[in-house]
Design a protein around this motif. Structure first.
Motif, PDB file in Angstrom:
ATOM      1  N   ASP A  40       0.558  -1.027   0.016  1.00 29.77           N
ATOM      2  CA  ASP A  40       0.146   0.143   0.023  1.00 29.77           C
ATOM      3  C   ASP A  40       0.804   1.373  -0.114  1.00 29.77           C
ATOM      4  O   ASP A  40       1.568   1.589   0.759  1.00 29.77           O
ATOM      5  CB  ASP A  40      -0.687   0.312   0.729  1.00 29.77           C
ATOM      6  CG  ASP A  40      -1.306   1.242   1.290  1.00 29.77           C
ATOM      7  OD1 ASP A  40      -1.615   2.103   0.525  1.00 29.77           O
ATOM      8  OD2 ASP A  40      -2.887   1.144   2.160  1.00 29.77           O
ATOM      9  N   VAL A  41       0.707   1.966  -0.628  1.00 22.40           N
ATOM     10  CA  VAL A  41       1.773   2.904  -1.310  1.00 22.40           C
ATOM     11  C   VAL A  41       0.471   4.404  -1.641  1.00 22.40           C
ATOM     12  O   VAL A  41       0.976   5.381  -1.866  1.00 22.40           O
ATOM     13  CB  VAL A  41       2.601   3.053  -2.268  1.00 22.40           C
ATOM     14  CG1 VAL A  41       3.321   2.088  -1.887  1.00 22.40           C
ATOM     15  CG2 VAL A  41       2.228   3.204  -3.886  1.00 22.40           C
ATOM     16  N   SER A  42      -0.687   4.235  -0.741  1.00 23.11           N
ATOM     17  CA  SER A  42      -1.219   6.116  -1.006  1.00 23.11           C
ATOM     18  C   SER A  42      -1.220   6.592  -0.624  1.00 23.11           C
ATOM     19  O   SER A  42      -1.051   7.919  -1.284  1.00 23.11           O
ATOM     20  CB  SER A  42      -2.817   4.950   0.198  1.00 23.11           C
ATOM     21  OG  SER A  42      -3.880   3.850  -0.716  1.00 23.11           O
ATOM     22  N   ALA A  43      -0.396   7.200   0.875  1.00 28.81           N
ATOM     23  CA  ALA A  43       0.336   8.425   0.459  1.00 28.81           C
ATOM     24  C   ALA A  43       0.899   8.986   0.434  1.00 28.81           C
ATOM     25  O   ALA A  43       0.890  10.080  -0.391  1.00 28.81           O
ATOM     26  CB  ALA A  43       1.138   7.971   2.567  1.00 28.81           C
ATOM     27  N   ALA A  44       2.574   8.266  -0.367  1.00 29.10           N
ATOM     28  CA  ALA A  44       3.320   8.097  -1.247  1.00 29.10           C
ATOM     29  C   ALA A  44       2.417   8.767  -2.459  1.00 29.10           C
ATOM     30  O   ALA A  44       2.941   9.630  -3.276  1.00 29.10           O
ATOM     31  CB  ALA A  44       4.729   7.516  -1.348  1.00 29.10           C
TER      32      ALA A  44
ATOM     33  N   ALA B 255      -4.039   3.370  -3.797  1.00 26.97           N
ATOM     34  CA  ALA B 255      -2.493   2.999  -4.643  1.00 26.97           C
ATOM     35  C   ALA B 255      -1.772   1.721  -4.381  1.00 26.97           C
ATOM     36  O   ALA B 255      -1.467   2.592  -3.007  1.00 26.97           O
ATOM     37  CB  ALA B 255      -2.128   3.938  -5.717  1.00 26.97           C
ATOM     38  N   TYR B 256      -1.528   1.153  -4.818  1.00 26.93           N
ATOM     39  CA  TYR B 256      -0.889  -0.341  -4.772  1.00 26.93           C
ATOM     40  C   TYR B 256      -0.217  -0.323  -5.151  1.00 26.93           C
ATOM     41  O   TYR B 256       0.128  -0.083  -6.484  1.00 26.93           O
ATOM     42  CB  TYR B 256      -1.180  -1.614  -4.249  1.00 26.93           C
ATOM     43  CG  TYR B 256      -2.379  -1.368  -3.086  1.00 26.93           C
ATOM     44  CD1 TYR B 256      -1.458  -1.965  -1.484  1.00 26.93           C
ATOM     45  CD2 TYR B 256      -3.597  -1.109  -3.365  1.00 26.93           C
ATOM     46  CE1 TYR B 256      -2.973  -1.859  -0.880  1.00 26.93           C
ATOM     47  CE2 TYR B 256      -5.086  -1.660  -1.504  1.00 26.93           C
ATOM     48  CZ  TYR B 256      -4.065  -1.921  -0.518  1.00 26.93           C
ATOM     49  OH  TYR B 256      -5.438  -2.017  -0.107  1.00 26.93           O
TER      50      TYR B 256
ATOM     51  N   LEU C 178       2.099   0.580 -10.339  1.00 22.42           N
ATOM     52  CA  LEU C 178       1.109   0.605  -9.970  1.00 22.42           C
ATOM     53  C   LEU C 178      -0.595   0.221  -9.665  1.00 22.42           C
ATOM     54  O   LEU C 178      -0.858   0.742 -11.771  1.00 22.42           O
ATOM     55  CB  LEU C 178       1.066   2.273  -9.571  1.00 22.42           C
ATOM     56  CG  LEU C 178       0.643   3.154  -8.643  1.00 22.42           C
ATOM     57  CD1 LEU C 178       1.625   2.348  -7.098  1.00 22.42           C
ATOM     58  CD2 LEU C 178       1.469   4.914  -8.200  1.00 22.42           C
ATOM     59  N   LEU C 179      -1.109   0.405  -8.991  1.00 22.57           N
ATOM     60  CA  LEU C 179      -2.697  -0.276  -9.546  1.00 22.57           C
ATOM     61  C   LEU C 179      -3.542   0.675  -8.377  1.00 22.57           C
ATOM     62  O   LEU C 179      -2.789   1.335  -7.171  1.00 22.57           O
ATOM     63  CB  LEU C 179      -3.179  -1.506  -9.309  1.00 22.57           C
ATOM     64  CG  LEU C 179      -3.003  -1.995 -10.283  1.00 22.57           C
ATOM     65  CD1 LEU C 179      -3.762  -3.722 -10.211  1.00 22.57           C
ATOM     66  CD2 LEU C 179      -3.625  -2.696 -11.426  1.00 22.57           C
TER      67      LEU C 179
ATOM     68  N   HIS D 172     -16.277  -0.415  -9.844  1.00 22.52           N
ATOM     69  CA  HIS D 172     -18.243  -0.139 -10.354  1.00 22.52           C
ATOM     70  C   HIS D 172     -19.049   1.295  -9.846  1.00 22.52           C
ATOM     71  O   HIS D 172     -19.283   1.421  -9.937  1.00 22.52           O
ATOM     72  CB  HIS D 172     -18.289  -1.349  -9.149  1.00 22.52           C
ATOM     73  CG  HIS D 172     -19.500  -1.711  -9.071  1.00 22.52           C
ATOM     74  ND1 HIS D 172     -20.066  -1.162  -7.660  1.00 22.52           N
ATOM     75  CD2 HIS D 172     -20.508  -1.344  -9.742  1.00 22.52           C
ATOM     76  CE1 HIS D 172     -21.275  -1.336  -7.712  1.00 22.52           C
ATOM     77  NE2 HIS D 172     -22.190  -0.969  -8.878  1.00 22.52           N
ATOM     78  N   ALA D 173     -18.355   1.468  -8.119  1.00 21.79           N
ATOM     79  CA  ALA D 173     -19.360   2.663  -7.455  1.00 21.79           C
ATOM     80  C   ALA D 173     -17.612   3.210  -6.627  1.00 21.79           C
ATOM     81  O   ALA D 173     -18.179   4.341  -5.970  1.00 21.79           O
ATOM     82  CB  ALA D 173     -20.074   2.462  -6.444  1.00 21.79           C
ATOM     83  N   ARG D 174     -16.457   3.317  -7.140  1.00 15.03           N
ATOM     84  CA  ARG D 174     -15.665   3.912  -6.369  1.00 15.03           C
ATOM     85  C   ARG D 174     -15.424   3.748  -4.792  1.00 15.03           C
ATOM     86  O   ARG D 174     -14.502   5.017  -4.552  1.00 15.03           O
ATOM     87  CB  ARG D 174     -15.831   5.807  -7.036  1.00 15.03           C
ATOM     88  CG  ARG D 174     -15.719   5.805  -8.746  1.00 15.03           C
ATOM     89  CD  ARG D 174     -15.132   6.676  -9.443  1.00 15.03           C
ATOM     90  NE  ARG D 174     -14.364   7.282  -8.703  1.00 15.03           N
ATOM     91  CZ  ARG D 174     -12.776   7.314  -9.071  1.00 15.03           C
ATOM     92  NH1 ARG D 174     -12.230   5.939  -9.867  1.00 15.03           N
ATOM     93  NH2 ARG D 174     -11.721   8.352  -8.957  1.00 15.03           N
ATOM     94  N   CYS D 175     -15.522   2.815  -4.687  1.00 16.24           N
ATOM     95  CA  CYS D 175     -14.759   2.648  -3.303  1.00 16.24           C
ATOM     96  C   CYS D 175     -13.335   2.059  -3.084  1.00 16.24           C
ATOM     97  O   CYS D 175     -12.979   1.604  -4.535  1.00 16.24           O
ATOM     98  CB  CYS D 175     -15.794   1.616  -3.042  1.00 16.24           C
ATOM     99  SG  CYS D 175     -17.843   1.659  -2.718  1.00 16.24           S
ATOM    100  N   GLN D 176     -13.082   2.917  -2.174  1.00 15.89           N
ATOM    101  CA  GLN D 176     -11.879   1.990  -1.417  1.00 15.89           C
ATOM    102  C   GLN D 176     -11.623   0.114  -1.554  1.00 15.89           C
ATOM    103  O   GLN D 176     -12.136   0.280  -0.775  1.00 15.89           O
ATOM    104  CB  GLN D 176     -11.137   2.839  -0.884  1.00 15.89           C
ATOM    105  CG  GLN D 176      -8.931   2.617  -0.676  1.00 15.89           C
ATOM    106  CD  GLN D 176      -8.468   3.691  -0.196  1.00 15.89           C
ATOM    107  OE1 GLN D 176      -8.697   4.838   0.552  1.00 15.89           O
ATOM    108  NE2 GLN D 176      -7.586   2.982   0.614  1.00 15.89           N
TER     109      GLN D 176
END
Length: 93
Positions: free
Chosen positions: A13-17, A22-23, A33-34, A40-44
């Protein structure tokens, strides 16, 4: 960050960076990087190491370790984000 910070076959998990959910995914010398935003509904989505899948907590969407849809309502796989690897170092755009 060094490519080796992500274990081979691993997900980090690199969401902060990245400045967004994102992962980083590593397979040998390849790194991707995904986006961690469900298509579908933009959930995390979150990574579940026991099933080796990304899972959406809201609508039961599931993606494999490469971001492809396994089940549920997502219409397409997770989105690839820009990443640059230079001399073993990963840079997030």
């Amino acid at each position: 960050m060094a490519v080796t910070a992500v274990p081979d076959g691993g997900v980090l998990d690199v969401s902060a960076a990245a400045g967004e959910p994102a992962y980083l995914i590593r397979s040998g010398d390849s790194i991707r990087l995904l986006s961690a935003t469900c298509t579908h509904a933009r959930c995390q989505v979150s990574w579940d190491a026991s099933s080796l899948q990304f899972q959406c907590p809201c609508h039961s969407g599931r993606y494999d370790s490469q971001g492809q849809v396994v089940s549920g309502p997502p219409p397409r796989g997770l989105v690839d984000l820009q990443v640059v690897v230079d001399h073993g170092t990963v840079y997030l755009d």
